[in-house]
Design an enzyme around this catalytic site. Structure first.
Site, PDB file in Angstrom:
ATOM      1  CG  ASN A 169      -2.874  -0.159 -13.078  1.00 20.20           C
ATOM      2  OD1 ASN A 169      -2.813  -0.552 -11.728  1.00 20.20           O
ATOM      3  ND2 ASN A 169      -1.901  -0.879 -13.764  1.00 20.20           N
ATOM      4  CD  GLU A 191     -10.941  -4.271 -23.698  1.00 19.85           C
ATOM      5  OE1 GLU A 191     -10.736  -4.005 -25.113  1.00 19.85           O
ATOM      6  OE2 GLU A 191     -11.379  -3.496 -23.020  1.00 19.85           O
ATOM      7  CG  ASN A 214       1.759   3.318  -5.678  1.00 17.60           C
ATOM      8  OD1 ASN A 214       2.446   4.168  -6.119  1.00 17.60           O
ATOM      9  ND2 ASN A 214       2.316   2.106  -5.938  1.00 17.60           N
ATOM     10  CB  ALA A 269       8.300   7.392 -11.168  1.00 14.30           C
ATOM     11  CD  GLU A 270       5.441   2.307  -8.387  1.00  9.93           C
ATOM     12  OE1 GLU A 270       4.662   2.199  -7.716  1.00  9.93           O
ATOM     13  OE2 GLU A 270       6.543   1.932  -8.933  1.00  9.93           O
ATOM     14  CG  ASP A 273       0.011  -3.077 -17.453  1.00 10.90           C
ATOM     15  OD1 ASP A 273       0.671  -4.208 -17.476  1.00 10.90           O
ATOM     16  OD2 ASP A 273      -0.741  -2.849 -16.654  1.00 10.90           O
ATOM     17  CG  HIS A 277       2.846  -1.138 -15.358  1.00  7.73           C
ATOM     18  ND1 HIS A 277       2.687  -2.236 -14.991  1.00  7.73           N
ATOM     19  CD2 HIS A 277       3.999  -1.061 -16.275  1.00  7.73           C
ATOM     20  CE1 HIS A 277       3.534  -3.126 -15.605  1.00  7.73           C
ATOM     21  NE2 HIS A 277       4.380  -2.430 -16.329  1.00  7.73           N
ATOM     22  N   GLY A 280       0.578  -1.256  -0.085  1.00  9.69           N
ATOM     23  CA  GLY A 280       0.024  -0.069   0.068  1.00  9.69           C
ATOM     24  C   GLY A 280       0.870   1.405  -0.048  1.00  9.69           C
ATOM     25  CB  ILE A 301      -7.357 -10.273 -14.357  1.00  9.30           C
ATOM     26  CG1 ILE A 301      -5.970 -10.427 -14.394  1.00  9.30           C
ATOM     27  CG2 ILE A 301      -7.916 -10.015 -15.636  1.00  9.30           C
ATOM     28  CD1 ILE A 301      -4.983  -9.533 -14.865  1.00  9.30           C
TER      29      ILE A 301
HETATM   30  C1  GRF Z   1       4.755  -2.025  -6.810  1.00  6.19           C
HETATM   31  O1  GRF Z   1       5.581  -2.445  -7.614  1.00  6.19           O
HETATM   32  C2  GRF Z   1       4.181  -0.921  -7.734  1.00  6.19           C
HETATM   33  O2  GRF Z   1       4.854  -0.316  -8.713  1.00  6.19           O
HETATM   34  C3  GRF Z   1       2.881  -1.645  -8.337  1.00  6.19           C
HETATM   35  O3  GRF Z   1       2.523  -2.515  -7.295  1.00  6.19           O
HETATM   36  C4  GRF Z   1       3.686  -2.777  -6.501  1.00  6.19           C
HETATM   37  C5  GRF Z   1       3.223  -2.482  -4.753  1.00  6.19           C
HETATM   38  O4  GRF Z   1       2.663  -1.379  -4.542  1.00  6.19           O
HETATM   39  N1  GRF Z   1       2.047  -0.634  -8.864  1.00  6.19           N
HETATM   40  P1  GRF Z   1       2.002  -0.895  -3.255  1.00  6.19           P
HETATM   41  O5  GRF Z   1       3.132  -0.554  -2.443  1.00  6.19           O
HETATM   42  O6  GRF Z   1       1.262  -1.894  -2.791  1.00  6.19           O
HETATM   43  O7  GRF Z   1       1.425   0.446  -3.742  1.00  6.19           O
END
Ligand code: GRF
Length: 209
Positions: free
Chosen positions: A113, A153, A16, A185-186, A156, A115, A14, A98
């Site tokens: 999403n 669908e 992100n 980045a994320e 990515d 990525h 978690g 998915i």
């Molecule tokens: C990370 O590799 C992120 O890039 C991808 O999911 C993985 C875990 O993310 N989206 P998080 O720490 O659970 O947000």
């Protein structure tokens, strides 16, 4: 209300989600409010982060269903929870399940999403978590990064909303690269992209009270 009701779907640590919660607290994410966090993995640490921020949580585990009907029942329970909380935007943050073509069509341009690569590199089926960074190091790219995109669908495959590049450094391991992509980045891109999409959607609803 002047903001969109957001559900964040998670499966793991978690970080992100934490970036989104922090952005909401700091006013960077203001046109949307995270009102629900749903995990498809029982006990995901992301749920702890949501609780600590006072956000309602829910677990929808797929394991309880037999393989044949698993996806259908999983999505039925998901739709029920989203409707009950009047969700208007879904953000997948480290979410590993998915979603069917039917589900993503219903939520067209309403699912984001994150990525951990510069799509179209190192993405699609089988590219998640550390595997993405292993592939980038194996290919020897000098730049990688993260992408926020709408979900359709194709894994990515949806319209790209935002990207941010990150340097690959000599001696990088998949772990050190993953950490840098998350930090540089994320965790920056996802909140900004969420705010931009929420503002766009609100602007399309001028009579919204
Ligand atoms: C990370 O590799 C992120 O890039 C991808 O999911 C993985 C875990 O993310 N989206 P998080 O720490 O659970 O947000």
């Amino acid at each position: 209300m002047k903001h969109l009701r957001i559900a964040v779907l998670v499966s793991g640590g978690g970080t992100n989600l934490q970036a989104l919660l922090d952005a909401q607290r700091e006013g960077i994410l203001a046109a949307g409010e995270i009102v629900l966090v749903i995990s498809d993995r029982p006990g995901a640490y992301a749920l702890e982060r949501a609780c600590a921020a006072g956000v309602p949580t829910m677990e929808i585990s797929k394991r309880e269903y037999s393989k044949e009907i698993r996806q259908m029942l999983f999505e039925e329970k998901l739709e029920e929870a989203l409707a009950k909380s009047e969700i208007e935007l879904i953000i997948l943050a480290g979410f590993l399940s998915i979603l069917s073509a039917g589900f993503t069509r219903k939520w067209d341009h309403r699912i984001l999403n994150i990525h951990p690569s510069l799509i179209p590199s190192f993405c699609g089926a089988g590219f998640y978590g550390l595997k993405v960074h292993e592939a980038a190091l194996t290919r020897g790219v000098k730049l990688t990064g993260a992408t926020v995109h709408f979900v359709n669908e194709i894994p990515d495959g949806g319209e790209i909303i935002a990207q941010k590049a990150v340097e690959v450094l000599p001696g990088d391991t998949p772990e050190t690269l993953q950490r840098r992509v998350m930090e540089q980045a994320e965790w920056i891109l996802l909140p900004r992209a969420a705010e931009e999409v929420c503002r766009r959607i609100l602007a399309e609803q001028p009579d919204r009270k």
